[in-house]
Motif scaffolding. Structure first.
Motif, PDB file in Angstrom:
ATOM      1  N   ALA A   1       1.230  -1.173  -0.110  1.00  0.00           N
ATOM      2  CA  ALA A   1       0.382  -0.128  -0.063  1.00  0.00           C
ATOM      3  C   ALA A   1       0.394   1.294  -0.288  1.00  0.00           C
ATOM      4  O   ALA A   1       0.805   1.945  -0.281  1.00  0.00           O
ATOM      5  N   GLY A   2       1.797   1.242   0.760  1.00  0.00           N
ATOM      6  CA  GLY A   2       2.992   2.235   0.620  1.00  0.00           C
ATOM      7  C   GLY A   2       2.151   3.404   1.512  1.00  0.00           C
ATOM      8  O   GLY A   2       1.194   3.541   2.231  1.00  0.00           O
ATOM      9  N   GLU A   3       2.554   4.962   0.724  1.00  0.00           N
ATOM     10  CA  GLU A   3       1.744   5.832   1.773  1.00  0.00           C
ATOM     11  C   GLU A   3       0.217   5.555   1.721  1.00  0.00           C
ATOM     12  O   GLU A   3      -0.513   6.849   2.635  1.00  0.00           O
ATOM     13  N   ARG A   4      -0.297   5.028   0.828  1.00  0.00           N
ATOM     14  CA  ARG A   4      -1.465   4.951   0.068  1.00  0.00           C
ATOM     15  C   ARG A   4      -2.596   3.995   1.589  1.00  0.00           C
ATOM     16  O   ARG A   4      -3.704   4.788   1.824  1.00  0.00           O
ATOM     17  N   ALA A   5      -1.402   3.938   2.638  1.00  0.00           N
ATOM     18  CA  ALA A   5      -2.131   3.633   3.593  1.00  0.00           C
ATOM     19  C   ALA A   5      -2.641   4.231   4.591  1.00  0.00           C
ATOM     20  O   ALA A   5      -3.383   3.964   5.405  1.00  0.00           O
ATOM     21  N   ARG A   6      -1.962   5.728   4.269  1.00  0.00           N
ATOM     22  CA  ARG A   6      -2.180   7.512   5.387  1.00  0.00           C
ATOM     23  C   ARG A   6      -3.614   7.287   5.708  1.00  0.00           C
ATOM     24  O   ARG A   6      -4.121   6.842   4.578  1.00  0.00           O
ATOM     25  N   GLY A   7      -3.955   6.604   6.508  1.00  0.00           N
ATOM     26  CA  GLY A   7      -5.740   7.736   7.207  1.00  0.00           C
ATOM     27  C   GLY A   7      -6.588   6.344   6.254  1.00  0.00           C
ATOM     28  O   GLY A   7      -7.880   6.052   6.497  1.00  0.00           O
ATOM     29  N   GLY A   8      -6.522   4.963   6.211  1.00  0.00           N
ATOM     30  CA  GLY A   8      -6.936   4.159   5.755  1.00  0.00           C
ATOM     31  C   GLY A   8      -6.883   3.125   6.464  1.00  0.00           C
ATOM     32  O   GLY A   8      -6.950   3.131   8.024  1.00  0.00           O
ATOM     33  N   THR A   9      -7.673   1.335   5.910  1.00  0.00           N
ATOM     34  CA  THR A   9      -8.150   0.470   7.323  1.00  0.00           C
ATOM     35  C   THR A   9      -7.568  -0.196   7.013  1.00  0.00           C
ATOM     36  O   THR A   9      -7.357  -0.535   5.817  1.00  0.00           O
ATOM     37  N   ALA A  10      -7.240  -1.065   7.620  1.00  0.00           N
ATOM     38  CA  ALA A  10      -6.273  -2.518   7.302  1.00  0.00           C
ATOM     39  C   ALA A  10      -7.794  -3.608   8.225  1.00  0.00           C
ATOM     40  O   ALA A  10      -8.059  -3.047   9.130  1.00  0.00           O
ATOM     41  N   VAL A  11      -8.073  -4.324   6.937  1.00  0.00           N
ATOM     42  CA  VAL A  11      -8.420  -6.007   7.212  1.00  0.00           C
ATOM     43  C   VAL A  11      -8.021  -6.777   7.487  1.00  0.00           C
ATOM     44  O   VAL A  11      -6.903  -7.243   6.847  1.00  0.00           O
TER      45      VAL A  11
END
Ligand SMILES: NC(=O)C1=CN([C@@H]2O[C@H](COP(=O)(O)OP(=O)(O)OC[C@H]3O[C@@H](n4cnc5c(N)ncnc54)[C@H](OP(=O)(O)O)[C@@H]3O)[C@@H](O)[C@H]2O)C=CC1
Ligand SMILES: Nc1c(N[C@@H]2O[C@H](COP(=O)(O)O)[C@@H](O)[C@H]2O)[nH]c(=O)[nH]c1=O
Length: 583
Positions: free
Chosen positions: A63-73
């Motif tokens: 995911a790299g930077e795209r993980a910031r503010g995101g959700t991990a399942v």
């Protein structure tokens, strides 16, 4: 609440986790999907091998930077410890993940705590999304962690009339090529494949995985008490590692000594080797899942030991009419003891049927249809609760008590603080010998067992043996209610302990009569309408929970059964008697 995208991501994470089956032991299989702040999938991963990066790390890297503010399942609670890799909780925080959905809590003391660390760092944490699916994919590992021994899947192949071999011992092949290929899938997913010496002699089996590219070979285990294995046996080739389990006194000079072949000495049971010791040995070697491939005698011993978690039967449309049954003696002598299974799946494989089923958990504190145990209230040992696992509304206690556990087996009774519990498992490892027992919600609520914690000391007694001395009085191990320590008064030689008494039990308690407190047979010194007192000698104080319990602590009470009989005979019980007993 999870969004549709999160639920779909978890379904995919479970499928990703499954890719690790057979490769991750002694670790679990785990899958992870990372969604960006807009709910789009930006990374996925799974734990591919023990020692390699965890699922979260793979997914976050993708995911790299795209993980910031995101959700991990993720299918299992992110770990919180530094093992061969760093803590996933910290990796998720460092990547700027805003929310974590995990399906199942990590039951291991070593790794759990990731959820709390994430929450403390301000990450929104949700547990339980698709928990059943995530439990199912990780069933072997979760079972091994919860039970302290490997998960055991017993596989057999049988004719429609239930035979596993012909009268002359030949059995190749009962089932079709499709079924046999499926067995190789099971072998590839297992950490160890186990057979008894009878199968070794009759079949000279190979037991390795064949025709499955990339498969990790399981440990081949032969349970061969007398070390009868022939030097040329097929399991001794170099296709996979092999462990020969023999008795402590077996002569092993003739056994091959070369890399990949090991011998282990285990204690004897009445027949063969002790199954709990075998499982403890395998667990110690990092084996988390065992495929038990028979034969019928060894399978019977595993079942009698309560050491089969799942059964897979391949039934072929073939009749033999004679020959060994798929299962030999499993300690079951009457229909009331029949081991009932719950069918999880029926699949057709070529001409055969594959039936997968699991033993139905019998509430261990339910009255046993087999027998009524008698205890005497003379505590044999002060044990300790070493683990508590919550199973829905019931709990499984692991209790350390080397004396009462010696020689105990699955199905035996042991009174724990005066509550008659049924032994589910005997666990033997470096931490010593323990037994586990299930306690139903009702018993937890109605006895003091619900208040126990890890480290709590408990009074232990085995049922009275025929011809044994009735040192105390007749104790059934059925708790009638709970009281609490009101106060303790020291005198020179003993201690007077005052205990509160539920109103409905006071009529059964008389001065100089008997009462069972936490499984201890005691004589009532003084009885009031809502209390009674007992005097405790130093031995009782030293060897039982009453030596350490303080004012306010609950105690289990069982009144004298004779009083109940007298009441019933006199017709004064209004039909209420004993309905409240917990077990
Ligand atoms: N259709 C199928 O799925 C299968 C069929 N078979 C068939 O079954 C037959 C062999 O069955 P069987 O003789 O029952 O062999 P098993 O493989 O069940 O071996 C039994 C032997 O294991 C040893 N053993 C070690 N520990 C224990 C223990 N705790 N309890 C019981 N036994 C223990 C004992 O011998 P010792 O103590 O002397 O070592 C015992 O005699 C063959 O005809 C084979 O073809 C076999 C497997 C699968
Ligand atoms: N007879 C029979 C089975 N027998 C099992 O397979 C073992 C042989 O394994 P291998 O030597 O590796 O091929 C044998 O010892 C026994 O445990 N299995 C089945 O799926 N179907 C069958 O009909």
């Amino acid at each position: 609440m999870a969004t549709a995208a999160e639920a779909q991501a978890m379904r995919h994470a479970v499928a990703l986790a499954a890719r690790g089956l057979g490769h991750t032991s002694p670790n679990p299989v785990v899958g992870c999907v990372v969604l960006d702040a807009g709910g789009r999938v930006v990374g996925e991963g799974w734990h591919q091998r023990a020692g390699g990066p965890h699922a979260e790390v793979h997914a976050l890297r993708a995911a790299g930077e795209r993980a910031r503010g995101g959700t991990a399942v993720v299918t299992l609670e992110p770990c919180d410890h530094t093992g061969r890799t760093g803590p996933c909780s910290q990796a998720l925080i460092a990547a700027g993940i805003a929310r974590v959905h995990y399906a199942v809590a990590d039951p291991t003391a070593q790794a759990k705590g990731g959820a709390a660390t994430l929450a403390a760092a301000g990450v929104a944490v949700d547990v339980g999304l698709l928990a059943d699916e995530a439990e199912a994919v990780n069933e072997p590992w979760l079972t091994a962690m919860r039970r302290g021994r490997p998960f055991v899947l017993w596989k057999f192949a049988a004719t429609l009339d239930g035979r596993s071999a012909a009268a002359d011992g030949t059995s190749r092949w009962i089932t079709s090529a499709e079924s046999r290929a499926d067995v190789h899938r099971l072998r590839a997913e297992a950490d160890a494949v186990v057979v008894g010496s009878g199968t070794l002699r009759a079949d000279d089996p190979h037991l390795a995985v064949r025709d499955r590219e990339g498969a990790t070979q399981p440990l081949r285990v032969v349970v061969d008490t007398g070390a009868t294995i022939k030097p040329g046996a097929r399991v001794l080739d170099d296709a996979a590692p092999t462990l020969i389990a023999v008795a402590e006194d077996a002569g092993i000079a003739h056994l091959p000594r070369r890399p990949g072949v090991e011998t282990v000495r285990l204690p004897r049971a009445e027949t063969g080797l002790r199954i709990p010791a075998l499982l403890a040995e395998l667990h110690g070697r990092g084996v988390r899942s065992v495929l038990l491939e028979g034969g019928p005698t060894l399978a019977g011993a595993f079942l009698a030991a309560g050491a089969v978690d799942k059964v897979v039967g391949y039934l072929a449309p073939v009749l033999l009419g004679a020959g060994p049954a798929a299962l030999a003696d499993a300690g079951i002598t009457t229909i009331a003891q029949a081991l009932r299974l719950e069918t999880a799946d029926v699949t057709r494989l070529g001409p055969d049927l594959r039936v997968t089923a699991a033993p139905i958990a019998v509430p261990a504190t339910a009255p046993s249809p087999r027998r009524t145990e008698v205890f005497t209230g003379i505590v044999e040992e002060l044990g300790e609760i070493v683990a508590i696992e919550h199973l829905g509304d019931a709990s499984r206690f692991q209790v350390r008590g080397p004396l009462v556990t010696e020689g105990a087996k699955h199905g035996d009774s042991i009174a724990v603080n005066g509550v008659c519990l049924t032994v589910v498992d005997i666990i033997e490892d470096a931490e010593g010998t323990r037994f586990s027992a299930d306690v139903m919600a009702e018993t937890l609520n109605r006895s003091g067992l619900g208040a126990l914690d890890i480290g709590s000391r408990v009074n232990l007694e085995r049922p009275m043996a025929l011809g044994g001395r009735l040192g105390g009085h007749i104790v059934q191990g059925h708790v009638d209610g709970t009281g609490a320590i009101v106060d303790r008064k020291l005198s020179e030689h003993w201690e007077i302990v005052k205990i509160s008494l539920p109103a409905e039990l006071s009529r059964y308690v008389v001065e100089k009569g008997s009462i069972t407190v936490d499984g201890i047979s005691l004589t009532v010194v003084d009885a009031g309408s809502d209390y009674f007192t007992v005097s405790l000698i130093p031995t009782t104080l030293a060897l039982t929970t009453l030596g350490v319990k303080q004012a306010g602590d609950p105690v289990n009470l069982e009144v004298d059964v004779l009083a109940k009989y007298v009441e019933r005979l006199l017709g004064r019980d209004n039909g209420t008697q004993d309905k409240e007993a917990t077990s």
